[in-house]
Each structure stands twice: as structure tokens, then as C-alpha cells.
Scaffold this active site. Structure first.
Site, short mmCIF file in Angstrom:
data_model
loop_
_atom_site.label_atom_id
_atom_site.label_comp_id
_atom_site.label_asym_id
_atom_site.label_seq_id
_atom_site.Cartn_x
_atom_site.Cartn_y
_atom_site.Cartn_z
N ASN B 33 23.03 -60.48 5.43
CA ASN B 33 23.38 -61.53 4.46
C ASN B 33 22.32 -62.63 4.47
OD1 ASN B 33 24.67 -64.04 3.42
ND2 ASN B 33 26.48 -62.73 3.25
N HIS B 44 24.60 -60.83 -0.46
CA HIS B 44 25.43 -60.25 0.59
C HIS B 44 24.63 -59.14 1.27
CE1 HIS B 44 29.77 -61.38 -0.91
NE2 HIS B 44 29.02 -62.44 -0.73
N GLU B 46 25.13 -56.00 2.05
CA GLU B 46 25.06 -54.66 1.48
C GLU B 46 24.16 -54.64 0.25
OE1 GLU B 46 27.65 -56.49 2.21
OE2 GLU B 46 29.36 -55.33 2.96
N SER B 69 34.12 -55.05 5.77
CA SER B 69 34.57 -54.40 4.55
C SER B 69 33.85 -54.99 3.32
CB SER B 69 36.09 -54.62 4.44
OG SER B 69 36.63 -53.94 3.33
N CYS B 71 32.70 -56.46 -0.19
CA CYS B 71 33.36 -57.16 -1.30
C CYS B 71 33.20 -56.34 -2.59
CB CYS B 71 32.75 -58.55 -1.49
SG CYS B 71 31.22 -58.53 -2.46
N ASP B 134 31.07 -67.62 0.38
CA ASP B 134 30.55 -66.26 0.38
C ASP B 134 31.46 -65.28 -0.35
OD1 ASP B 134 28.09 -65.17 1.74
OD2 ASP B 134 29.51 -63.62 2.31
#
Lengths: 137, 137
Positions: B33, B44, B46, B69, B71, B134
């Protein structure tokens, strides 16, 4: 409806800027697709636009405007920040995740604008390879 | 299961790198991040990871690994490129769009890893403001 069309004209101007750069003619507000120019696979117009908007806390007051129906990445990005309203130029060349927007209560307007349809159709005709890559095919 | 845990250790190493920079301890494969560090609201872990992966045509062979997990933005990004498999460290501190992954046939494994839970819980305790920003709150 008049305001929606005025916003779409702003989006179209930005799309044409992207085309002149050799990129894809899909844009939102102020930001256009930069995937080809930057080599960044996440640089769809709508995500670039949200990136350009920077860190803020007023997303819930904003409207996202795109010449083309937003893909699932861009839809997810708008949903993360709870953007409540989305104006779409057309969804004939590509139907994005409009169901997902609606299922989350976003107000979605599709204008079916002839100029948006034509600018995108022409790009797809000329660059089918870039287009397929853009939508993950 | 053994391989899943080994991949998660790689993700955790990247998360710790992000923490040392003063950012958020959520990461995937190689990318963490960068929202605070870069001022980019789409950064983020990912999405940064997919950005770092660059333009490619082998997304359907990749696995996304995240300590937390994903978003809905990051989920949408992985779905755009048809990444078929996702390994998640934990979903106790934040439950992302796991239902959306499953509805699209993605293989999703949640490891409920104690170290992932603790690193995230500690960040949320220390920086509730950054954390809420976030996740679009």
C-alpha cells in the site's frame, strides 16, 4: 439532462486528448486512459481520474463521468469511495459492471451519445489488439 | 496449503517494508500500500501489485496473495484481468468483496493467519484515521 450532456462534453474533450497521444479514447472528468502511454495496466480513464483527484473525503459529493461504460475495476474503485452518481456516454461498444453499480444504489445514467459511440468504435476498429488487452481479453 | 503459507510469508515481508515506510501494512505478492506515501487514492497494495506487474497477457495463470481481504476496487481489478486464484491472509480486520470473487468463480483461500491479523490490528489501533480513509469511510 442538460447538465449531464455538458459534463459529457468535458469528458469527450479529454478523450480526444488521449487519442492524440496514441492512447485509448475513454475518459472521465479530468483523466484519460494511459495504459498504453504509461505501461500501467490499471490506468483506465476512470481510475486515472480518481488517482488524479488525490486523497480527499468528499467522494460522496462527486459525480463520475465517462465516455464509456466503466469496467469492473473502475466500478470497484468508484464503489470503494462511495461515489454516488455516474454518467456514462455509451455502453454499446462495451458494457461494464453497470449491474454492480445499481446493486449498490449508485445513480447511473447512460446517455447513448453518438459521438462517444463513434470515437470508441473507430478505435476498436483500428486497434483491436490494444482494445482486447484493455478489457482483459 | 504449505505453498499458500509460503506465498503469504512473501506477502508479509512486503507488508513490513510498507510499515517501515510509514504506510499501511497491507500487501500482495510484490507491491504494498502506497496511498499515504504517494497521495494516490488507488494505491492499495493489490492494485499497486497489479500495476507493478505491467502490461501482460498471462493474468489467467497468476495467483494474487494479500495479507488482508481485498476491497472492492482491488477485487474489481483482479476480476478485470481474470486472475483465477486469490490467497488472503485474514479477513477479521476487514472483510472485502469476497462474495464478488466467489460469484465470478475465483478460487479464494482465507488463511486466518495470526501474524497478518496482528500487524493489521496494530496499524488500525495506531492510525484509525488513515485506516478509515483507506477503506472509503
Amino acid at each position: 439532462m442538460k447538465d449531464d450532456r455538458a459534463l459529457l462534453q468535458e469528458a469527450l474533450q479529454e478523450a480526444k486528448l488521449g487519442l492524440r497521444e496514441g492512447g485509448l479514447p475513454i475518459i472521465v472528468a479530468r483523466g484519460h486512459n494511459l495504459r498504453v502511454q504509461s505501461g500501467d495496466p490499471t490506468a483506465h480513464a476512470e481510475t486515472v481520474c480518481i488517482r488524479n483527484a488525490g486523497r480527499r473525503r468528499d467522494w460522496h459529493e462527486l459525480t463520475m463521468v465517462s465516455t464509456l461504460s466503466p469496467c469492473i475495476m473502475c466500478t470497484g474503485t468508484a464503489l470503494l469511495y462511495r461515489i454516488p452518481s455516474v454518467i456514462v456516454g455509451e455502453n454499446r461498444n462495451f458494457l461494464g459492471a453497470e449491474d454492480l453499480f445499481r446493486s449498490r444504489g449508485v445513480e447511473l445514467v447512460v446517455l447513448d451519445d453518438p459521438e462517444c459511440i463513434e470515437i470508441m468504435a473507430e478505435f476498436v476498429r483500428q486497434h483491436p489488439d490494444l482494445w482486447n488487452e484493455d478489457i482483459g481479453l
